[in-house]
Motif scaffolding. Structure first.
Motif, PDB file in Angstrom:
ATOM      1  N   ASN A 162      -7.552  -4.584  -1.941  1.00  0.00           N
ATOM      2  CA  ASN A 162      -8.001  -4.861  -3.323  1.00  0.00           C
ATOM      3  C   ASN A 162      -8.629  -6.243  -3.478  1.00  0.00           C
ATOM      4  O   ASN A 162      -8.274  -7.023  -4.369  1.00  0.00           O
ATOM      5  N   GLY A 163      -9.550  -6.549  -2.589  1.00  0.00           N
ATOM      6  CA  GLY A 163     -10.290  -7.795  -2.703  1.00  0.00           C
ATOM      7  C   GLY A 163      -9.724  -8.951  -1.919  1.00  0.00           C
ATOM      8  O   GLY A 163     -10.393  -9.978  -1.759  1.00  0.00           O
ATOM      9  N   THR A 164      -8.511  -8.827  -1.425  1.00  0.00           N
ATOM     10  CA  THR A 164      -7.915  -9.889  -0.610  1.00  0.00           C
ATOM     11  C   THR A 164      -8.446  -9.789   0.817  1.00  0.00           C
ATOM     12  O   THR A 164      -8.427  -8.712   1.412  1.00  0.00           O
ATOM     13  N   ARG A 168      -8.751  -2.445   2.282  1.00  0.00           N
ATOM     14  CA  ARG A 168      -7.735  -1.736   1.510  1.00  0.00           C
ATOM     15  C   ARG A 168      -6.774  -2.687   0.793  1.00  0.00           C
ATOM     16  O   ARG A 168      -5.716  -2.276   0.342  1.00  0.00           O
ATOM     17  N   SER A 225       0.114  -5.945   2.527  1.00  0.00           N
ATOM     18  CA  SER A 225       0.092  -6.262   1.097  1.00  0.00           C
ATOM     19  C   SER A 225       1.475  -6.689   0.623  1.00  0.00           C
ATOM     20  O   SER A 225       1.624  -7.674  -0.125  1.00  0.00           O
ATOM     21  N   GLN A 254      -0.697  -1.492   3.548  1.00  0.00           N
ATOM     22  CA  GLN A 254       0.385  -1.529   2.569  1.00  0.00           C
ATOM     23  C   GLN A 254       1.490  -2.479   3.018  1.00  0.00           C
ATOM     24  O   GLN A 254       2.032  -3.248   2.215  1.00  0.00           O
TER      25      GLN A 254
END
Length: 346
Positions: A198-200, A196, A165, A162
């Motif tokens: 989301n595709g990155t 975790r 991100s 998180q």
């Protein structure tokens, strides 16, 4: 709390956790060598401590991760570091989103202020102009009951992801410029981050002797550091089949001195702990002693390397400057003390 079930075969026993209740059942040993309930490890001051492979009577999942995980930024402009709670706070610091970002974390019984993180952190600041962020989860990791930090790995990875991100979204950092370095349990935490996002996918993850108990034959979480953890994943094995994983799990896997214990210079009753720590010491040396690179040869097995049956033209360096094009298994020999590199004489 939602009921969760974990079956864990470790040290000649099965530990079953059901709604916080602990049950043990004798079983055959699936974790070689450590066939006992505790072993000696080294704390961050290099003092021997007993590390237990059982759980206390009451087990509780980690809550309030924001109170248990800390981030600190270090740059050449702010070498003493500044504590960061959220990535958006980096706007008021010397953090430069256009520079590469190195993120370092520790393993069991360690911390962000232990030699593991500090030596690598300072090595980066000395060798290159980068952002360095240290993730300290010592409030969780500093527990002599190994299974508690081990079970917390996915939750810590979620929190780490998180923050990263937000780093990408709020500070506009290119994920390909982010490189995670983790030792032991910290290697698995680092390895789970990309799953975790989301595709990155991040640019690079380096695993320093990724922890074996709970992630080997019996993989409790069903996931661990792997070649899917980043565009490039390199792993240094130094206590394989004991405290660290032995099998190849990255794009490039390095096996100094065969990748298992005892590593040169490790003696007496703390062979496992000393050998486990050699992985991060080798990596730190690659930063702090750039004139003495760790040359490694691509080969299938240690015995072939010892018998000089490998092609020396397939030689690359191990450590911070490993080329991201590297693929396969690499072997090398080291000295018994720092500087550990033997150069081309290995």
């Amino acid at each position: 709390m939602t009921a969760f079930y974990v079956s864990f075969i470790l040290l000649s026993s099965i530990c079953i956790i059901v709604q916080g209740r602990i049950e043990y059942k004798n079983e055959f040993n699936l974790f070689p060598y450590l066939n006992k309930s505790w072993i000696y490890m080294l704390d961050e001051n290099n003092n021997p401590v007993k590390a237990y492979f059982t759980l206390p009577q009451q087990y509780k999942r980690i809550k309030n991760l924001e109170e248990s995980v800390d981030f600190s930024l270090f740059t050449r402009e702010q070498p003493n570091g500044i504590s960061i709670v959220e990535a958006i706070e980096l706007g008021d610091t010397s953090f430069d989103p256009k520079k590469p970002t190195k993120m370092i974390t520790h393993g069991w019984l360690s911390s962000g202020t232990a030699d593991t993180c500090v030596t690598i952190r300072d090595g980066y600041l000395k060798s290159s102009d980068v952002n360095v962020i240290v993730m300290d989860w010592s409030d969780i990791a500093d527990n002599y009951f190994y299974i508690k930090p081990m079970l917390a790995v996915p939750d810590v990875a979620d929190y780490y992801a998180q923050f990263i991100s937000d780093l990408i979204e709020e500070r506009k950092v290119d994920p390909k410029d982010i490189h995670l370095v983790g030792h032991s349990l910290g290697a698995h935490i680092s390895g789970l981050v990309s799953y975790r996002l989301n595709g990155t996918k991040l640019g690079r993850v380096t695993g320093l002797d990724p922890a074996y108990p709970g992630f080997g034959y019996i993989n409790i979480h069903g996931e661990r550091i792997s070649e899917n953890s980043a565009d490039f994943v390199d792993v240094i094995h130094s206590c394989g089949n004991f405290l660290g994983l032995m099998g190849p799990i990255g794009h490039a896997d390095f096996y100094p001195n065969g990748g298992t214990m005892p590593q040169p210079g490790c003696h007496y009753n703390l062979l496992e702990a000393c050998s486990h720590g050699r992985s991060w010491q080798f990596y730190a040396d690659s930063l702090n002693n750039p004139d003495m690179p760790f040359y490694a040869v691509q080969c299938n097995e240690w015995e072939q390397f010892e018998n000089k049956e490998c092609n020396k033209t397939e030689m690359i360096v191990m450590g911070a400057n490993t080329p991201t094009s590297a693929r396969g298994k690499y072997y090398l020999k080291t000295r018994a003390e720092s500087p550990f590199s033997m150069g081309e004489d290995m």
